[in-house]
Design an enzyme around this catalytic site. Structure first.
Site, short mmCIF file in Angstrom:
data_model
loop_
_atom_site.label_atom_id
_atom_site.label_comp_id
_atom_site.label_asym_id
_atom_site.label_seq_id
_atom_site.Cartn_x
_atom_site.Cartn_y
_atom_site.Cartn_z
N GLU A 86 0.75 -1.29 0.31
CA GLU A 86 -0.19 -0.59 -0.14
C GLU A 86 0.82 0.67 -0.01
O GLU A 86 0.17 2.49 -0.13
CB GLU A 86 -0.83 -0.35 1.87
CG GLU A 86 -2.29 -0.81 0.77
CD GLU A 86 -3.68 -1.06 2.00
OE1 GLU A 86 -2.94 -0.63 3.39
OE2 GLU A 86 -3.93 -1.73 2.39
N GLU A 117 6.69 -21.71 8.03
CA GLU A 117 6.97 -21.29 8.52
C GLU A 117 8.76 -21.26 10.00
O GLU A 117 8.43 -20.95 11.02
CB GLU A 117 6.11 -21.01 9.32
CG GLU A 117 5.05 -21.68 10.41
CD GLU A 117 4.22 -20.74 11.58
OE1 GLU A 117 3.89 -21.61 12.98
OE2 GLU A 117 3.49 -20.73 10.84
#
Length: 302
Positions: A86, A117
């Site tokens: 963004e 992960e």
């Protein structure tokens, strides 16, 4: 042993306030969730001095040609990707300045990718392009996700500043990084569902961090988005309105200035407020590292 490890992570604890959540009417479930969410801004407020420290490090790095790297897995990684994505359309920065690394790559944005992960070597490989002076920020609700730990350790070896955003203030790995932003969000409404309070707190911290970095870099003027360039008619209309707000000048004057500035809002703004041709405004902005206020000071404009 496994149970004891879980008890070391606050987000894994059972929340005494939500033990009967599955017996409640819909509206009461929603009210219970909302009541827990009210705790999140207070947890963020407690860590703002640490956020300020990493903001200042990031500003210094970006001004010196460095980069900011986010590292995360699952929800944490997705929030980091969203924040980084963004920034270019909002503040007009190059997409390579703030880079998000999601364990498992792009595919993990929409689907869970198993085991990634838990791989510290994958984190280290993803941190291979971190350079001295960069800022590396790991996001992990538990504060000990192996992918994030591996990435930050590799970043530290490369000479980068390191920070950890977690919902586990006492995470042992927090002592290894330069700044640990440990959020005291406590147990979740649903035990272990860190997309809830921990995720919301992380989003607030990332929003505050990246927005403040952009403000300190001069990518805004007052509270206006002046670093966006006019790439289409919708944006041109928005930017003309921004120029009108910032200058108190009429639409036609602002439209003309924006056109003469080649669609560069900051150049148009400095040209209008400084009463100089666009080329002089552009030169002042270059000397001021893109800051409108600093450019106006160079031009002697109050």
């Amino acid at each position: 042993m496994i149970e004891q490890e879980r008890c070391d992570i606050p987000t894994e604890w059972r929340n005494p306030r939500t033990m009967e959540v599955d017996t409640l009417p819909t509206i009461d479930v929603l009210r219970l969730i909302n009541a827990e969410d009210e705790r999140v801004p207070l947890a963020v407020a407690e860590v703002l001095p640490r956020v300020a420290t990493i903001v200042d490090l990031a500003v210094e790095s970006l001004r010196g040609g460095g980069r900011v790297h986010y590292f995360g897995a699952g929800t944490s990684g997705r929030l980091a990707v969203i924040d980084a994505a963004e920034l270019p359309p909002t503040f007009g920065i190059d997409g390579g300045h703030v880079v998000a690394h999601q364990a498992g790559g792009e595919g993990a944005m929409s689907h869970a990718v198993e085991d990634v992960e838990d791989d510290p070597d994958l984190g280290a490989r993803d941190a291979a392009d971190v350079r001295p002076g960069d800022v590396a920020i790991g996001i992990a609700a538990s504060g000990r996700t192996p992918y994030v730990v591996g990435a930050l350790r590799a970043a530290a070896r490369a000479g980068a500043h390191t920070a950890l955003i977690s919902a586990n203030p006492l995470a042992p790995f927090g002592a290894e990084v330069d700044v640990h932003i440990g959020l005291s969000t406590g147990p979740e409404v649903i035990s272990g569902s860190t997309r809830m309070k921990a995720g919301t707190a992380t989003k607030l911290v990332l929003n505050a961090f990246s927005t403040t970095v952009m403000v300190q870099l001069g990518r805004t003027y007052s509270n206006l988005m002046v670093s966006v360039n006019a790439l289409n008619s919708k944006l041109r209309g928005r930017l003309v309105r921004i120029l009108m707000e910032a200058t108190d000048m009429d639409a036609r004057t602002c439209e003309t200035a924006l056109a003469e500035a080649g669609g560069d809002t900051r150049v148009a703004l400095v040209s209008l407020l400084g009463e100089v041709p666009p080329e002089h405004a552009a030169a002042a902005l270059r000397d001021a590292q893109g800051s409108v206020r600093a450019a106006l000071r160079r031009l002697g404009t109050p």
